[in-house]
Design a protein around this motif. Sequence first.
Motif, PDB file in Angstrom:
ATOM      1  N   GLU A 187       0.589  -1.040   0.037  1.00 30.09           N
ATOM      2  CA  GLU A 187      -0.005  -0.241   0.086  1.00 30.09           C
ATOM      3  C   GLU A 187       0.991   1.311  -0.143  1.00 30.09           C
ATOM      4  N   GLN A 204      -3.069  -0.792  -3.170  1.00 31.31           N
ATOM      5  CA  GLN A 204      -4.546  -0.204  -2.759  1.00 31.31           C
ATOM      6  C   GLN A 204      -3.634   1.306  -1.918  1.00 31.31           C
ATOM      7  N   VAL A 247      -4.108   4.196   0.627  1.00 31.99           N
ATOM      8  CA  VAL A 247      -4.275   4.552   1.994  1.00 31.99           C
ATOM      9  C   VAL A 247      -4.446   5.700   2.123  1.00 31.99           C
ATOM     10  N   ARG A 303     -12.947   4.764  -0.168  1.00 31.77           N
ATOM     11  CA  ARG A 303     -13.843   3.577   0.679  1.00 31.77           C
ATOM     12  C   ARG A 303     -14.051   4.134   2.035  1.00 31.77           C
ATOM     13  N   ARG A 304     -14.441   4.424   3.030  1.00 31.79           N
ATOM     14  CA  ARG A 304     -13.925   4.281   4.330  1.00 31.79           C
ATOM     15  C   ARG A 304     -13.854   3.063   5.112  1.00 31.79           C
ATOM     16  N   THR A 305     -12.606   2.920   5.264  1.00 33.20           N
ATOM     17  CA  THR A 305     -11.922   2.152   6.442  1.00 33.20           C
ATOM     18  C   THR A 305     -11.893   1.735   7.992  1.00 33.20           C
ATOM     19  N   ASP A 314     -12.018   0.011  10.432  1.00 35.92           N
ATOM     20  CA  ASP A 314     -11.566  -0.979  11.281  1.00 35.92           C
ATOM     21  C   ASP A 314     -10.144  -0.755  11.358  1.00 35.92           C
ATOM     22  N   ARG A 315      -9.450   0.590  10.512  1.00 33.09           N
ATOM     23  CA  ARG A 315      -8.223   1.009  10.563  1.00 33.09           C
ATOM     24  C   ARG A 315      -7.826   2.440  11.907  1.00 33.09           C
ATOM     25  N   ASP A 316      -9.464   2.990  12.066  1.00 37.14           N
ATOM     26  CA  ASP A 316      -9.441   4.038  12.566  1.00 37.14           C
ATOM     27  C   ASP A 316      -8.597   4.018  13.723  1.00 37.14           C
ATOM     28  N   THR A 334     -10.515   6.840   8.517  1.00 40.77           N
ATOM     29  CA  THR A 334      -9.389   6.107   7.487  1.00 40.77           C
ATOM     30  C   THR A 334     -10.812   5.717   6.086  1.00 40.77           C
ATOM     31  N   TYR A 335      -9.378   5.848   5.367  1.00 42.75           N
ATOM     32  CA  TYR A 335     -10.555   5.748   3.835  1.00 42.75           C
ATOM     33  C   TYR A 335      -8.917   4.762   2.929  1.00 42.75           C
ATOM     34  N   ALA A 336      -9.160   3.903   2.048  1.00 38.41           N
ATOM     35  CA  ALA A 336      -8.777   3.174   1.060  1.00 38.41           C
ATOM     36  C   ALA A 336      -9.439   3.380  -0.455  1.00 38.41           C
TER      37      ALA A 336
END
Length: 164
Positions: A84, A120, A122, A142-144, A146-148, A159-161
Amino acid sequence: MDIIIRPARADELDAAGRITADAFIADGHTQPDGQYAPKLRDARARAVSAEVLVAVDAADDTLLGCVTFAPPGSPWGDIARDGEAEFRMLAVDPSARGRGTGEALVLACVERARALGVRQLVMSTQQSMTGAHRIYERLGFRRTPDRDWSPVPDVHLFTYALPL
């Protein structure tokens, strides 16, 4: 397009850092004397192990904004995993807003990530940066959740990816 995106020249790094810090401070995303402001101002340090891209006016080369692109393995990547790339510290001078500068900088990061063959791209963003969120989502990020994460107490980052 009247905006050119390119790597910052050495003689532009101080101005790029000022624009970044000034934009974050003006928008209330950091304090002038806070611990993040010196990092925002120091584009020279970022340019050593990341890529500082600038947006300039095609007519007169005026600096409009900048972003830090962290390729895989860069210490400037906060959340990037193997395969990434990440961008951060996206900033547009308030006088240059409404011209598509921010979107052009994000698209340059997407192109750079694709050129590197990463899977990816991010990024992290403050919850209050709703205008930027709209740009990211419109471009396919797209919002992620789980990585905030929180870099410091009381600062929670979304976070976004973008899969490439």
